[in-house]
Design an enzyme around this catalytic site. Structure first.
Site, PDB file in Angstrom:
ATOM      1  N   ASP A 224       1.120 -20.666  48.580  1.00 17.86           N
ATOM      2  CA  ASP A 224       0.322 -20.864  49.802  1.00 17.86           C
ATOM      3  C   ASP A 224       0.804 -20.066  51.021  1.00 17.86           C
ATOM      4  O   ASP A 224       0.875 -20.587  52.134  1.00 17.86           O
ATOM      5  CB  ASP A 224       0.283 -22.357  50.169  1.00 17.86           C
ATOM      6  CG  ASP A 224      -0.218 -23.247  49.041  1.00 17.86           C
ATOM      7  OD1 ASP A 224      -0.715 -22.699  48.040  1.00 17.86           O
ATOM      8  OD2 ASP A 224      -0.105 -24.471  49.148  1.00 17.86           O
TER       9      ASP A 224
ATOM     10  N   LYS B  86      -6.510 -23.918  45.325  1.00 18.94           N
ATOM     11  CA  LYS B  86      -6.216 -25.311  44.977  1.00 18.94           C
ATOM     12  C   LYS B  86      -6.488 -26.223  46.169  1.00 18.94           C
ATOM     13  O   LYS B  86      -6.542 -25.774  47.321  1.00 18.94           O
ATOM     14  CB  LYS B  86      -4.767 -25.477  44.514  1.00 18.94           C
ATOM     15  CG  LYS B  86      -3.703 -25.247  45.579  1.00 18.94           C
ATOM     16  CD  LYS B  86      -2.310 -25.440  44.981  1.00 18.94           C
ATOM     17  CE  LYS B  86      -1.192 -25.187  45.984  1.00 18.94           C
ATOM     18  NZ  LYS B  86      -1.097 -26.191  47.045  1.00 18.94           N
TER      19      LYS B  86
ATOM     20  N   CYS C   5       3.940 -28.996  49.590  1.00 18.46           N
ATOM     21  CA  CYS C   5       3.567 -28.303  48.350  1.00 18.46           C
ATOM     22  C   CYS C   5       4.787 -27.851  47.538  1.00 18.46           C
ATOM     23  O   CYS C   5       4.789 -27.951  46.311  1.00 18.46           O
ATOM     24  CB  CYS C   5       2.664 -27.114  48.663  1.00 18.46           C
ATOM     25  SG  CYS C   5       1.099 -27.604  49.422  1.00 18.46           S
TER      26      CYS C   5
END
Length: 295
Positions: A118, A179, A212
Site C-alpha cells: 500500500d 484490496k 496492514c
C-alpha cells in the site's frame, strides 16, 4: 512462531458459522489449559493469534507447531481439520513438533518473496517519513529484480486512495492487487505463494505499520512462514502506533530488520555475482531520516 498448516483429518470437517457472538474455547499448551473465547466462525489464524496472546512468553519461536482439536467421537486430539471454523464450545491444543528450525532468519533468494504494502499516492501527506520509505522501498524492489526474487504488491482501495506512487517501479512484479482487506493475505496472494516452490521467508514493507503490515505479518506467521519487516521502509501516521506495532510483532517471533541487512544477507558473499550491483544500490540511496531511531 512458525505454525504448521492445518491438514485434513478424520472426525471433523469445516463448519459454517450460523451467527455472531463469541464461543468458549479451552486453549491447551504443554501442562497449561486456559479457558477463553473467540468470535463465532473463527478459523485457524484467529486460533493461532489467541495462542500467541495467551502463551506468547512461553512459546519457543524456533519451533514448528501443529494445532489439534479434541474430537469427542475419537476421545482424543486430531489435527485441526482443513477449513475448520469454531461454531461451538471446543478444546484445542498447540503441539510443538520435534524438528527444530535451524534456518531461522537465514534469507536466501530461492526461498524468499517480497511484499510491498500500500505505498500509495494519497498516503504521501499523512505518513511520517513517507519520502524516505519510498526511496528505501524502491531500492528493495531493484534488489529483488537483480536477485530474481518474486514481488507481490497490494493497493488499499486504489479507487479512493490512488495507485502505487510513481517513484516505485513495479516492473516485473508477480502480482499487483487492489484490496479492501487490511491484510495482504488475499486468496490471489495465497495462490501465488502456492505456485512458488520452497517459499519460506517473506520480506514485508510499506504502510501502515500498525494496521496492514501488522495484520499481514500475523496472518503469514499463522501459515508457518517466516516474516522479516523492513523497519526503514515501514511507517505509519503516528510514530507511537509504529513503535508499539514493531515491538508487538518482534515479541511474536517476527524479525524486525533493515533494508541494507536484508540485501546483504541475500547475497551473503562478496563473491556473489550480483554483489557489486547490490552494493551500488546501497551506496546510491541510503536516506538518513532518523526513522530507525524510532523503532
Amino acid at each position: 512462531m512458525a505454525a504448521a498448516e492445518p491438514g485434513a483429518a478424520p472426525g471433523g470437517g469445516g463448519c459454517t458459522p450460523a451467527g455472531g457472538g463469541s464461543v468458549p474455547v479451552l486453549f491447551c499448551f504443554s501442562v497449561f489449559a486456559r479457558p477463553s473465547s473467540v468470535p463465532h466462525g473463527a478459523g485457524y489464524e484467529l486460533l493461532i493469534q489467541k495462542f500467541l496472546s495467551l502463551y506468547g512468553d512461553q512459546i519457543d519461536m524456533h519451533r514448528k507447531f501443529v494445532v489439534q482439536l479434541f474430537a469427542e467421537e475419537w476421545s482424543q486430539y486430531i489435527d485441526l481439520p482443513k477449513g475448520f471454523l469454531v461454531n461451538e464450545r471446543c478444546k484445542v491444543r498447540l503441539v510443538p513438533l520435534q524438528i527444530q528450525i535451524t534456518t531461522l532468519g537465514n534469507l536466501t533468494p530461492s526461498s524468499t518473496v517480497f511484499f510491498c504494502c500500500d505505498m500509495q499516492e494519497r498516503f504521501r501527506p499523512a505518513i511520517k517519513y513517507f519520502g524516505d520509505i519510498i526511496s528505501v522501498g524502491q531500492r528493495l524492489l531493484q534488489g529483488a529484480r537483480l536477485l530474481g526474487i518474486p514481488v507481490i504488491v497490494t493497493e488499499q482501495y486504489p479507487k479512493g486512495l490512488g495507485s502505487t506512487v510513481q517513484e516505485i517501479d513495479l516492473t516485473g512484479a508477480k502480482l499487483v492487487l487492489p484490496k479492501t482487506k487490511f491484510s495482504m493475505v488475499l486468496p490471489e496472494v495465497e495462490a501465488a505463494l502456492a505456485e512458488i516452490p520452497g517459499v519460506r521467508s517473506i520480506v514485508l514493507f510499506g504502510v501502515e505499520t500498525h494496521v496492514c503490515i501488522q495484520q499481514t505479518a500475523l496472518e503469514l506467521i499463522g501459515r508457518g512462514l517466516e516474516v522479516h519487516i523492513v523497519a526503514d521502509a515501514t511507517s505509519s501516521r503516528s510514530m507511537m502506533d509504529r513503535m508499539f506495532a514493531l515491538e508487538r510483532l518482534a515479541r511474536t517471533g517476527i524479525i524486525v530488520t533493515t533494508s541494507e541487512a536484508i540485501l546483504l544477507q541475500l547475497v551473503a558473499d562478496k563473491e556473489h555475482p550480483k554483489f557489486k550491483e547490490i552494493q551500488n544500490l546501497i551506496k546510491a540511496s541510503a536516506p538518513e531520516s532518523g526513522l530507525l531511531s524510532k523503532v
